[in-house]
Design an enzyme around this catalytic site. Sequence first.
Site, PDB file in Angstrom:
ATOM      1  N   GLY A  12      -2.138  -6.655  -5.647  1.00 50.82           N
ATOM      2  CA  GLY A  12      -0.948  -5.949  -6.111  1.00 50.82           C
ATOM      3  C   GLY A  12      -1.211  -4.644  -6.840  1.00 50.82           C
ATOM      4  O   GLY A  12      -0.378  -4.203  -7.635  1.00 50.82           O
ATOM      5  N   SER A  13      -2.340  -3.999  -6.565  1.00 55.44           N
ATOM      6  CA  SER A  13      -2.568  -2.716  -7.246  1.00 55.44           C
ATOM      7  C   SER A  13      -1.528  -1.682  -6.800  1.00 55.44           C
ATOM      8  O   SER A  13      -1.108  -0.837  -7.598  1.00 55.44           O
ATOM      9  CB  SER A  13      -3.994  -2.204  -7.027  1.00 55.44           C
ATOM     10  OG  SER A  13      -4.192  -1.813  -5.694  1.00 55.44           O
ATOM     11  N   ASN A  14      -1.073  -1.763  -5.552  1.00 59.32           N
ATOM     12  CA  ASN A  14      -0.004  -0.850  -5.113  1.00 59.32           C
ATOM     13  C   ASN A  14       1.326  -1.217  -5.770  1.00 59.32           C
ATOM     14  O   ASN A  14       2.103  -0.332  -6.127  1.00 59.32           O
ATOM     15  CB  ASN A  14       0.124  -0.847  -3.587  1.00 59.32           C
ATOM     16  CG  ASN A  14      -0.955  -0.002  -2.941  1.00 59.32           C
ATOM     17  OD1 ASN A  14      -0.864   1.219  -2.940  1.00 59.32           O
ATOM     18  ND2 ASN A  14      -2.002  -0.643  -2.434  1.00 59.32           N
ATOM     19  N   LYS A  66       9.833 -18.655  10.764  1.00 59.95           N
ATOM     20  CA  LYS A  66       9.817 -17.352  10.090  1.00 59.95           C
ATOM     21  C   LYS A  66      11.249 -16.889   9.835  1.00 59.95           C
ATOM     22  O   LYS A  66      11.561 -16.339   8.790  1.00 59.95           O
ATOM     23  CB  LYS A  66       9.061 -16.333  10.963  1.00 59.95           C
ATOM     24  CG  LYS A  66       9.033 -14.956  10.360  1.00 59.95           C
ATOM     25  CD  LYS A  66       8.196 -13.971  11.166  1.00 59.95           C
ATOM     26  CE  LYS A  66       6.723 -14.154  10.896  1.00 59.95           C
ATOM     27  NZ  LYS A  66       5.930 -12.937  11.243  1.00 59.95           N
ATOM     28  N   MET A  91       0.550  -9.764   3.976  1.00 62.50           N
ATOM     29  CA  MET A  91      -0.285 -10.055   5.142  1.00 62.50           C
ATOM     30  C   MET A  91       0.460 -10.845   6.228  1.00 62.50           C
ATOM     31  O   MET A  91      -0.088 -11.789   6.809  1.00 62.50           O
ATOM     32  CB  MET A  91      -1.547 -10.814   4.699  1.00 62.50           C
ATOM     33  CG  MET A  91      -2.391 -10.039   3.698  1.00 62.50           C
ATOM     34  SD  MET A  91      -2.848  -8.383   4.275  1.00 62.50           S
ATOM     35  CE  MET A  91      -4.120  -8.824   5.461  1.00 62.50           C
ATOM     36  N   ARG A  92       1.688 -10.447   6.491  1.00 59.88           N
ATOM     37  CA  ARG A  92       2.465 -11.078   7.556  1.00 59.88           C
ATOM     38  C   ARG A  92       3.190 -10.024   8.348  1.00 59.88           C
ATOM     39  O   ARG A  92       3.606  -9.008   7.778  1.00 59.88           O
ATOM     40  CB  ARG A  92       3.554 -11.984   6.970  1.00 59.88           C
ATOM     41  CG  ARG A  92       3.041 -13.221   6.490  1.00 59.88           C
ATOM     42  CD  ARG A  92       4.033 -14.152   5.874  1.00 59.88           C
ATOM     43  NE  ARG A  92       3.211 -15.178   5.287  1.00 59.88           N
ATOM     44  CZ  ARG A  92       2.672 -16.172   5.967  1.00 59.88           C
ATOM     45  NH1 ARG A  92       2.983 -16.359   7.242  1.00 59.88           N
ATOM     46  NH2 ARG A  92       1.840 -17.012   5.393  1.00 59.88           N
ATOM     47  N   ILE A  94       6.392  -8.599   9.945  1.00 53.05           N
ATOM     48  CA  ILE A  94       7.823  -8.739   9.668  1.00 53.05           C
ATOM     49  C   ILE A  94       8.531  -9.186  10.955  1.00 53.05           C
ATOM     50  O   ILE A  94       8.315  -8.614  12.023  1.00 53.05           O
ATOM     51  CB  ILE A  94       8.395  -7.395   9.157  1.00 53.05           C
ATOM     52  CG1 ILE A  94       7.718  -6.999   7.829  1.00 53.05           C
ATOM     53  CG2 ILE A  94       9.914  -7.455   9.003  1.00 53.05           C
ATOM     54  CD1 ILE A  94       7.972  -7.928   6.664  1.00 53.05           C
ATOM     55  N   ASN A 108       5.658   0.507   5.035  1.00 56.74           N
ATOM     56  CA  ASN A 108       4.365  -0.161   4.823  1.00 56.74           C
ATOM     57  C   ASN A 108       3.298   0.882   4.532  1.00 56.74           C
ATOM     58  O   ASN A 108       3.383   2.014   5.003  1.00 56.74           O
ATOM     59  CB  ASN A 108       3.979  -0.941   6.082  1.00 56.74           C
ATOM     60  CG  ASN A 108       2.659  -1.669   5.931  1.00 56.74           C
ATOM     61  OD1 ASN A 108       2.396  -2.321   4.920  1.00 56.74           O
ATOM     62  ND2 ASN A 108       1.796  -1.554   6.930  1.00 56.74           N
ATOM     63  N   HIS A 110      -0.804   1.576   4.968  1.00 56.77           N
ATOM     64  CA  HIS A 110      -1.967   1.110   5.727  1.00 56.77           C
ATOM     65  C   HIS A 110      -3.183   1.966   5.334  1.00 56.77           C
ATOM     66  O   HIS A 110      -3.082   3.191   5.297  1.00 56.77           O
ATOM     67  CB  HIS A 110      -1.695   1.225   7.229  1.00 56.77           C
ATOM     68  CG  HIS A 110      -2.823   0.701   8.047  1.00 56.77           C
ATOM     69  ND1 HIS A 110      -3.079  -0.651   8.175  1.00 56.77           N
ATOM     70  CD2 HIS A 110      -3.804   1.332   8.724  1.00 56.77           C
ATOM     71  CE1 HIS A 110      -4.169  -0.818   8.907  1.00 56.77           C
ATOM     72  NE2 HIS A 110      -4.623   0.365   9.260  1.00 56.77           N
TER      73      HIS A 110
HETATM   74  C1  GRF Z   1      -3.995  -2.034   0.517  1.00 58.47           C
HETATM   75  O1  GRF Z   1      -5.220  -1.484   0.921  1.00 58.47           O
HETATM   76  C2  GRF Z   1      -2.945  -1.781   1.574  1.00 58.47           C
HETATM   77  O2  GRF Z   1      -3.103  -0.581   2.253  1.00 58.47           O
HETATM   78  C3  GRF Z   1      -3.181  -2.923   2.519  1.00 58.47           C
HETATM   79  O3  GRF Z   1      -3.471  -4.024   1.673  1.00 58.47           O
HETATM   80  C4  GRF Z   1      -4.061  -3.550   0.469  1.00 58.47           C
HETATM   81  C5  GRF Z   1      -3.303  -4.121  -0.688  1.00 58.47           C
HETATM   82  O4  GRF Z   1      -3.938  -3.875  -1.920  1.00 58.47           O
HETATM   83  N1  GRF Z   1      -2.045  -3.097   3.388  1.00 58.47           N
HETATM   84  P1  GRF Z   1      -3.187  -4.230  -3.272  1.00 58.47           P
HETATM   85  O5  GRF Z   1      -2.800  -5.709  -3.210  1.00 58.47           O
HETATM   86  O6  GRF Z   1      -1.991  -3.348  -3.411  1.00 58.47           O
HETATM   87  O7  GRF Z   1      -4.182  -4.005  -4.375  1.00 58.47           O
END
Ligand code: GRF
Length: 185
Positions: A12-14, A66, A91-92, A94, A108, A110
């Site tokens: 969840g760093s993003n 789903k 990690m799914r 949609i 999203n 990537h």
């Molecule tokens: C990120 O590298 C994002 O691009 C990918 O999964 C990772 C998630 O990292 N889809 P975080 O959980 O936000 O730290």
Amino acid sequence: MKRLAIFASGSGSNFEAIAEGCRSGAIVGAEVVLCVCDKAGAYVIERAKKFGVETLVFNPKEFGSKREFEGMIADRMDALGVDLVCLAGYMRIIGDELLERYGGKIINIHPALLPAFPGAHGIRDAFEYGVKVYGVTIHYVDATLDGGKIISQVAVPYEGDDIEELEAMIHKAEHKLYVETINKL
Ligand code: GRF
């Protein structure tokens, strides 16, 4: 205020970068109202609590399909009046239910320059290929894997051989690009 939901499965760093962006004003006029997570114990849940953001943690195996668990998520998002869904390490793929109800409002991030290196291991795949310019892509989500219309990209040049150093550089670029892109949207 625009209302954001963030979907994540891991660290969840993003999530944290976006929540902090809303708090600091780097993202103007938006708030994170929901964190959706399909993995009990994922660190993103702790981060959401720290920011006082509601968490919706579910186990996909407890649902018949789903469509069923996506319907449950969409119902909660309807109730909260969510304007934009940000996938951040969810990690799914949609499925139809969310695409039908939130299509065009799901984005999203990537960790590669799409259309190169789609899939779950974008950084590692690019590193093993030996590219010299890595990067990050933010795109709309459709029924394809990492294939929707591109919104923004940034390049990350790297010629070293330390994948951990590279990952740190890419994550830093992700956090910056996600905040800037959500702010523009
Ligand atoms: C990120 O590298 C994002 O691009 C990918 O999964 C990772 C998630 O990292 N889809 P975080 O959980 O936000 O730290």
